[in-house]
Motif scaffolding. Structure first.
Motif, PDB file in Angstrom:
ATOM      1  N   GLY A   1      -4.653   9.010  -1.869  1.00  0.00           N
ATOM      2  CA  GLY A   1      -3.759   7.900  -1.542  1.00  0.00           C
ATOM      3  C   GLY A   1      -3.799   7.553  -0.064  1.00  0.00           C
ATOM      4  O   GLY A   1      -3.721   6.393   0.318  1.00  0.00           O
ATOM      5  N   TYR A   2      -3.971   8.584   0.769  1.00  0.00           N
ATOM      6  CA  TYR A   2      -3.996   8.364   2.213  1.00  0.00           C
ATOM      7  C   TYR A   2      -5.181   7.489   2.605  1.00  0.00           C
ATOM      8  O   TYR A   2      -5.081   6.624   3.475  1.00  0.00           O
ATOM      9  N   ALA A   3      -6.313   7.727   1.914  1.00  0.00           N
ATOM     10  CA  ALA A   3      -7.503   6.906   2.191  1.00  0.00           C
ATOM     11  C   ALA A   3      -7.191   5.434   1.922  1.00  0.00           C
ATOM     12  O   ALA A   3      -7.580   4.543   2.682  1.00  0.00           O
ATOM     13  N   ILE A   4      -6.451   5.178   0.857  1.00  0.00           N
ATOM     14  CA  ILE A   4      -6.073   3.809   0.525  1.00  0.00           C
ATOM     15  C   ILE A   4      -5.079   3.279   1.557  1.00  0.00           C
ATOM     16  O   ILE A   4      -5.192   2.155   2.052  1.00  0.00           O
TER      17      ILE A   4
ATOM     18  N   LYS B   1       0.838  -1.202   0.000  1.00  0.00           N
ATOM     19  CA  LYS B   1       0.000   0.000   0.000  1.00  0.00           C
ATOM     20  C   LYS B   1       0.872   1.252   0.000  1.00  0.00           C
ATOM     21  O   LYS B   1       0.573   2.231  -0.673  1.00  0.00           O
ATOM     22  N   GLY B   2       1.945   1.194   0.778  1.00  0.00           N
ATOM     23  CA  GLY B   2       2.858   2.335   0.854  1.00  0.00           C
ATOM     24  C   GLY B   2       3.471   2.648  -0.506  1.00  0.00           C
ATOM     25  O   GLY B   2       3.664   3.806  -0.861  1.00  0.00           O
ATOM     26  N   HIS B   3       3.753   1.583  -1.280  1.00  0.00           N
ATOM     27  CA  HIS B   3       4.344   1.772  -2.604  1.00  0.00           C
ATOM     28  C   HIS B   3       3.331   2.381  -3.564  1.00  0.00           C
ATOM     29  O   HIS B   3       3.673   3.258  -4.372  1.00  0.00           O
TER      30      HIS B   3
ATOM     31  N   ILE C   1       1.897   9.628  -5.593  1.00  0.00           N
ATOM     32  CA  ILE C   1       2.484  10.955  -5.340  1.00  0.00           C
ATOM     33  C   ILE C   1       3.461  11.322  -6.469  1.00  0.00           C
ATOM     34  O   ILE C   1       3.476  12.463  -6.949  1.00  0.00           O
ATOM     35  N   TYR C   2       4.266  10.346  -6.902  1.00  0.00           N
ATOM     36  CA  TYR C   2       5.197  10.608  -8.018  1.00  0.00           C
ATOM     37  C   TYR C   2       4.422  11.087  -9.245  1.00  0.00           C
ATOM     38  O   TYR C   2       4.800  12.041  -9.907  1.00  0.00           O
TER      39      TYR C   2
END
Lengths: 229, 424
Positions: B407-410, B324-326, B332-333
């Motif tokens: 992305g944070y929600a994920i 998930k972090g990736h 973000i990239y």
């Protein structure tokens, strides 16, 4: 030797103030190279069981050991690594990434493993050869038929040479001819690469190919028998 | 993986084209608006500086106290010596002398009798010296409606309104009635070389513009001037520099005990411009802040929708073993790449449009004919260094924040719950 061991597995989901028990005290084990399937009506717990084996979900009680790793004790990173290294998924709706080519869809799983470009290319071409789609490497998913899309999904799940492939209703969107073609392909890979295939299905066509049929009902195993048809 | 992300961005138009268009548009408008607001306020300050206040202005103390009466009996004397000293003390500035005077403008008939008469506000500037920049500074050549700029002593430009009203033609004579520096009656006849319209009632009403040598002669102001204006060679007003020049001049030349001693005022000290410039700074800051905030919300929303639209893709990637972090990191990239492209395009377009408006401006003179405040008739944007980043960073940050939120929600959801929501 068992690569999956399920002991007294219980899975509950919160519903309002109470909970719904999707899996209720299941005990199962799977050896390497099995071609097995969970069958049963909707809501019987087939997909939940696949998700737990695939480390996408965790048990509420009991234990699930996959490749000597206890699913309930894995961190997010460890669970992701387990999926990436040992487990392939095949879905009912293929779920190919629409903007990428067939080659890139299959290659994606290997990008996460830091494999060199030349090795990735070799592995992808080999996987596409298994499913008979080497002539479609540059095609996009919207240019493929349903059967071809599912074959790409199989190649994507197989490219990293996993120990286990979990297939959730893989023939639900396919006609009879394509279903048999897909199942034949998976059966061949099972035999040639000794990969364990576990299905969740209520499709009679799939059942005919399975070596072992585990029938679930209301989250319990009601039968677990070899299939000699 | 970066190559993989790039391919996705390039091929998925809804992932790239729409956000890039939104960002470009937002950044474009931010840059253009900032340039425009900056230019408008700067134009208003410049027009005041050029016509009235200079960047600094020198008057006698007594004249300064009564300046609304144009009291030339209290004007500066020995101005050539003073200007020589100023050029020596402040070599990076230009010093010009001017005479302002009031009176009556008389239009004679063929017999030399008064045909028409009206109040006149005279400005005497250096029109005839070959190296004088005064005509350019006051935009005189471009403001001439008929005829031409005075080429010799005895010629004058008069307000086009006045000329129209009293049927004064080029080559006609007009006489100015007034009083000299010493209080005697003054009559001086000029030949009209041209008519002029600055587009602002304050400057156009009863205006007569003559060369300063004519005014010195007519008003008995030999080596005298109402005021000396100083302009920075940089072309624009710099408050800190004006403070420094004012302090050193007043220390050296001004005396509180001598009402005829010269006293310097900076632009901000005059005509209520201090409050105006404070207001301008605040207003432009507030307007730009509100605009950037609105743009950020739009871009944030675009990023959020973009992230939500790709829920299914994220689900597949989770199943394939991506962390998930990736996924969050690659999202973000992507946002940075898209935000960067959009911000570059928007900034370039904004700078281009601001440059166009800097060179051409928009003429508002027709709607400001009766405005009696000191407004420039043509407003221009100004391309300043801050325009290179004022839209760029909000564009980049808003896009990244929007995607980060999606992305944070994920990132925070349990994998199983997420997998169900992703409808894989």
């Amino acid at each position: 030797m068992d690569i999956i061991k399920i002991n007294d597995l219980v899975k509950r989901f919160p519903v309002g103030k109470g909970h719904f028990t999707a899996i209720n005290k299941i005990n199962l084990s799977f050896g390497k190279g099995e071609f097995a399937g969970f069958v049963g009506p909707s809501g019987s717990g087939k997909t939940t069981l696949l998700n737990i084996i695939g480390s996408l979900d965790t048990p509420s009680e009991g234990s699930t050991i996959v490749m000597d790793k206890s699913i309930s004790e894995l961190s997010h990173k460890q669970a992701a690594r387990l999926r990436n290294m040992y487990i392939g998924f095949i879905f009912q709706t293929y779920n190919l990434l629409p903007v990428y080519t067939v080659f890139e869809n299959v290659e994606f799983a290997l990008l996460l493993q830091n494999i060199s470009a030349s090795e990735r290319k070799k592995a992808v071409m080999e996987a596409l050869e298994w499913v008979g789609l080497t002539d479609k490497v540059k095609s996009k998913p919207n240019m493929l038929s349903g059967g071809e899309s599912q074959r790409v999904a199989i190649a994507r799940s197989m490219v990293k040479k996993p120990e286990i492939v979990l297939a959730d209703e893989p023939t639900a969107n396919l006609d009879s001819k394509n279903s048999h073609h897909i199942l034949q392909t998976m059966k061949t890979l099972n035999k040639e690469l000794n990969v364990t295939f576990i299905f969740a299905t209520h499709d009679e066509k799939v059942m005919k190919y399975l070596n072992r049929i585990i029938t679930l009902e209301d989250g319990k195993v009601v039968s677990d028998k070899e299939n000699k048809s | 993986m970066i190559k993989f992300i790039f391919k996705g961005i390039l091929r998925d138009k809804s992932r790239s084209l729409l956000p890039i268009i939104v960002i470009s548009l937002g950044v474009f408008l931010t840059v253009l608006l900032s340039g425009w607001i900056g230019g408008v306020f700067s134009d208003m300050i410049d027009v005041n500086a050029n016509f009235i206040t200079g960047h600094v202005k020198i008057l006698t103390r007594a004249y300064a106290e009564n300046k609304n009466q144009l009291p030339n009996d209290l004007a500066l004397l020995d101005v050539e010596e003073l200007i020589t000293n100023l050029n020596s003390d402040y070599p990076d500035m230009e010093w010009v002398k001017r005479i302002n005077f009031g009176g009556l403008l008389d239009v004679p008939d063929e017999n030399g009798e008064t045909r028409a008469q009206g109040p006149a506000v005279g400005r005497a500037i250096d029109l005839l010296s070959p190296d004088s920049k005064e005509a350019d500074r006051m935009n005189i050549v471009n403001s001439i409606v008929k005829g031409s700029i005075p080429a010799k002593q005895g010629e004058a430009l008069i307000s086009d309104d006045f000329a129209e009203k009293f049927s004064v033609n080029i080559g006609d004579q007009v006489t100015v009635f007034g009083s000299t520096m010493n209080g005697s009656m003054m009559f001086k006849t000029f030949i009209v070389s041209g008519t002029i319209s600055f587009g602002t009632a304050l400057l156009d009403r009863g205006a007569i513009i003559i060369d300063i040598s004519d005014a010195q002669l007519a008003l008995d102001m030999y080596d005298g001037a109402s005021e000396i204006l100083g302009y920075f060679n940089e072309g624009s007003y710099i408050d800190a520099k004006a403070d420094s020049v004012k302090a050193s001049f007043n220390t050296k030349y001004s005396s509180v005990d001598d009402e005829f001693s010269p006293q310097m005022f900076k632009l901000r000290d005059q005509e209520g411009l201090d409050q105006y410039m404070t207001l301008a700074d605040s207003m432009s800051g507030i307007m730009i802040f509100i605009f950037i905030l609105a743009m950020s919300v739009v871009l944030w929303n675009t990023g959020l929708l973009g992230g939500l639209r790709r829920y299914s893709e994220f689900g597949i990637r989770l199943a394939l073993g991506e962390r998930k972090g990736h996924i969050f990191k690659t999202t973000i990239y992507e946002a940075i790449i898209i935000g960067f492209i959009g911000s570059v395009v928007g900034t370039a377009l904004g700078l281009g449009a601001a440059y166009y408006l800097q060179e051409n401006g928009i003429d508002f003179s027709s709607i400001m004919e009766n405005v009696t405040m000191m407004f420039p008739p043509v407003y221009r944007a100004v391309v300043s260094p801050d325009l290179f980043y004022i839209g760029f960073f909000p564009g980049l940050i808003a896009m990244t924040l929007g995607n980060a939120l999606a992305g944070y929600a994920i990132y925070k959801r349990k994998t199983a719950q997420l997998f169900k929501e992703l409808e894989v």
